[in-house]
Write a protein that holds these residues in place. Structure first.
Motif, PDB file in Angstrom:
ATOM      1  N   GLN A   1      -2.623  12.091   3.362  1.00  0.00           N
ATOM      2  CA  GLN A   1      -3.424  10.711   3.162  1.00  0.00           C
ATOM      3  C   GLN A   1      -2.351   9.724   2.634  1.00  0.00           C
ATOM      4  O   GLN A   1      -1.427   9.758   2.191  1.00  0.00           O
ATOM      5  CB  GLN A   1      -4.701  10.901   2.563  1.00  0.00           C
ATOM      6  N   LYS A   2      -2.851   8.540   2.738  1.00  0.00           N
ATOM      7  CA  LYS A   2      -2.005   7.271   2.080  1.00  0.00           C
ATOM      8  C   LYS A   2      -2.217   7.320   0.294  1.00  0.00           C
ATOM      9  O   LYS A   2      -2.634   7.970  -0.105  1.00  0.00           O
ATOM     10  CB  LYS A   2      -2.852   5.914   2.355  1.00  0.00           C
ATOM     11  N   GLN A   3      -0.884   6.850  -0.104  1.00  0.00           N
ATOM     12  CA  GLN A   3      -0.547   7.286  -1.241  1.00  0.00           C
ATOM     13  C   GLN A   3      -0.259   5.713  -1.942  1.00  0.00           C
ATOM     14  O   GLN A   3       0.155   4.846  -1.355  1.00  0.00           O
ATOM     15  CB  GLN A   3       0.645   7.830  -1.478  1.00  0.00           C
ATOM     16  N   ASP A   4      -0.560   5.522  -3.421  1.00  0.00           N
ATOM     17  CA  ASP A   4       0.125   4.111  -3.719  1.00  0.00           C
ATOM     18  C   ASP A   4       1.471   4.622  -4.549  1.00  0.00           C
ATOM     19  O   ASP A   4       1.927   5.783  -4.378  1.00  0.00           O
ATOM     20  CB  ASP A   4      -0.782   3.894  -4.878  1.00  0.00           C
ATOM     21  N   GLU A   5       2.081   3.561  -5.049  1.00  0.00           N
ATOM     22  CA  GLU A   5       3.486   3.848  -5.415  1.00  0.00           C
ATOM     23  C   GLU A   5       3.511   5.035  -6.433  1.00  0.00           C
ATOM     24  O   GLU A   5       4.466   5.519  -6.947  1.00  0.00           O
ATOM     25  CB  GLU A   5       4.127   2.755  -5.770  1.00  0.00           C
ATOM     26  N   GLN A   6       2.354   5.409  -7.370  1.00  0.00           N
ATOM     27  CA  GLN A   6       2.408   6.314  -8.333  1.00  0.00           C
ATOM     28  C   GLN A   6       1.982   7.833  -7.817  1.00  0.00           C
ATOM     29  O   GLN A   6       1.623   8.722  -8.501  1.00  0.00           O
ATOM     30  CB  GLN A   6       1.322   6.035  -9.460  1.00  0.00           C
ATOM     31  N   GLY A   7       1.894   7.760  -6.333  1.00  0.00           N
ATOM     32  CA  GLY A   7       1.485   9.107  -5.968  1.00  0.00           C
ATOM     33  C   GLY A   7       0.009   9.327  -5.840  1.00  0.00           C
ATOM     34  O   GLY A   7      -0.268  10.558  -5.618  1.00  0.00           O
ATOM     35  N   ARG A   8      -0.740   8.360  -6.102  1.00  0.00           N
ATOM     36  CA  ARG A   8      -2.193   8.597  -6.098  1.00  0.00           C
ATOM     37  C   ARG A   8      -2.803   8.479  -4.763  1.00  0.00           C
ATOM     38  O   ARG A   8      -2.451   7.592  -3.957  1.00  0.00           O
ATOM     39  CB  ARG A   8      -2.922   7.372  -6.876  1.00  0.00           C
ATOM     40  N   PHE A   9      -3.738   9.484  -4.218  1.00  0.00           N
ATOM     41  CA  PHE A   9      -4.295   9.502  -2.996  1.00  0.00           C
ATOM     42  C   PHE A   9      -5.239   8.356  -2.742  1.00  0.00           C
ATOM     43  O   PHE A   9      -6.152   7.904  -3.400  1.00  0.00           O
ATOM     44  CB  PHE A   9      -5.132  10.601  -3.169  1.00  0.00           C
ATOM     45  N   LEU A  10      -5.156   7.753  -1.347  1.00  0.00           N
ATOM     46  CA  LEU A  10      -5.888   6.603  -1.404  1.00  0.00           C
ATOM     47  C   LEU A  10      -6.596   7.090  -0.035  1.00  0.00           C
ATOM     48  O   LEU A  10      -6.091   7.251   0.984  1.00  0.00           O
ATOM     49  CB  LEU A  10      -5.097   5.465  -0.739  1.00  0.00           C
TER      50      LEU A  10
END
Ligand SMILES: N[C@@H](CCC(=O)N[C@@H](CS)C(=O)NCC(=O)O)C(=O)O
Length: 312
Positions: free
Chosen positions: A15-24
């Motif tokens: 799935q999509k990630q933010d720049e800190q590797g968090r799942f969005l």
């Protein structure tokens, strides 16, 4: 996933990630409701006018299956399901469900030939128009409970007005930290993102363990939508999240009050008949990114399997 109506073969169930590797998580795109006029047609039709397309592995889809059973809407809404493991073409419709399409993504392009996004379940499908009307489980819960009020065979209100605020508060309290928290842990691509999610999950479980020392249901004195939302994550936890998503501080079986609550719900047919251990294990452990060899664990053996009978 689909881009402008074309299936991308380099698709990965990531799935999509933010720049800190968090799942969005992707937001849902079809948000129609069922009108009063359509409900009148449903009441007199000899066959279901709508179909729920679901995956038994999927907690969001299982929300809608449980609501349909609890409310006694089976004769008005048909159900079709997908095979448990995601394929290179996304969800594949199971045998007997594939009369109008082979893969879920075809339902999306039949609705919108230019659709871009992931072809997720659940969806509610208008059998006559041949279109998805809604692909957001929270909306579908509301459609079943509110729009189809007059068709319910079991007189149950999953979100009574007097509890509506508390139900929304409870749902919010568990969504990010627990329902989606396990996914945030499982799909994190940095240690920091994983640890944040892990902390949230177990902080919430401790809170729930305390809450269920005094309560039978999540909110109020009867089953509500909040029980459905909590159940779908609890029932998958020891089977899949504990191992695959690395949320392994404790199992649900290690929390006596939460376990008693889980057993209480599983003794109700609407919950047990929509729980498929085989689909849950095969489905989660088929996520190649997390389990490249696709080996499905044999265990665990859980005491609540006794509620499932042959359906396990
Ligand atoms: N917002 C959606 C989320 C549904 C969702 O994420 N479903 C997952 C299965 S658990 C899915 O279909 N994933 C396929 C994909 O991401 O391509 C809902 O609650 O209805």
């Amino acid at each position: 996933m689909l881009v402008n109506g074309i299936w991308q073969d380099k698709w990965q169930p990531v799935q999509k990630q933010d720049e800190q590797g968090r799942f969005l998580r992707q937001t849902s795109s079809f948000r129609e409701r069922i009108s009063a006029e359509q409900v009148n047609c449903m009441a007199v039709s000899t066959e279901p006018l709508y179909t729920l397309y679901v995956a038994y592995i999927c907690p969001w889809a299982t929300r809608t299956l449980i609501a349909r059973s609890l409310l006694g809407l089976e004769e008005y809404i048909a159900v079709k399901w997908v095979e448990p493991a995601l394929t290179d073409y996304g969800w594949k419709l199971a045998d007997g469900a594939n009369d109008i399409a082979t893969y879920m993504h075809e339902l999306y392009t039949q609705t919108d030939s230019e659709f871009s996004g992931r072809a997720t379940v659940p969806v509610i499908w208008d059998n006559h128009k041949g279109q998805i009307i809604n692909n957001e489980s929270a909306d579908i819960l509301d459609i079943l409970n509110t729009d189809l009020e007059s068709l319910k065979q079991h007189k149950l209100d999953l979100k009574p007005t007097e509890l509506s605020e508390e139900i929304s508060w409870f749902n919010e309290r568990i969504y990010h930290s627990f329902n989606n928290g396990v996914y945030r842990a499982g799909f994190a691509t940095s240690q920091q993102a994983y640890c944040e999610a892990y902390e949230d999950v177990f902080e919430t479980l401790e809170w729930l363990e305390e809450r269920f020392s005094k309560r039978v249901y999540a909110v109020g004195k009867h089953i509500t939508e909040s029980d459905i939302r909590l159940f779908v994550t609890l029932v998958r936890f020891d089977l899949a999240y504990y191992g695959l998503f690395k949320t392994n501080k404790k199992r649900i079986s290690d929390y006596p009050n939460i376990s008693a609550y889980l057993n209480r719900l599983l003794s109700i047919p609407a919950f047990s008949m929509n729980t498929r251990v085989d689909h849950i294990k095969q489905g989660y452990y088929s996520i190649k990114q997390l389990n490249p060899n696709g080996i499905v664990p044999e265990g665990p053996e859980l005491s609540w399997f006794k509620y499932l009978g042959e359906r396990k």
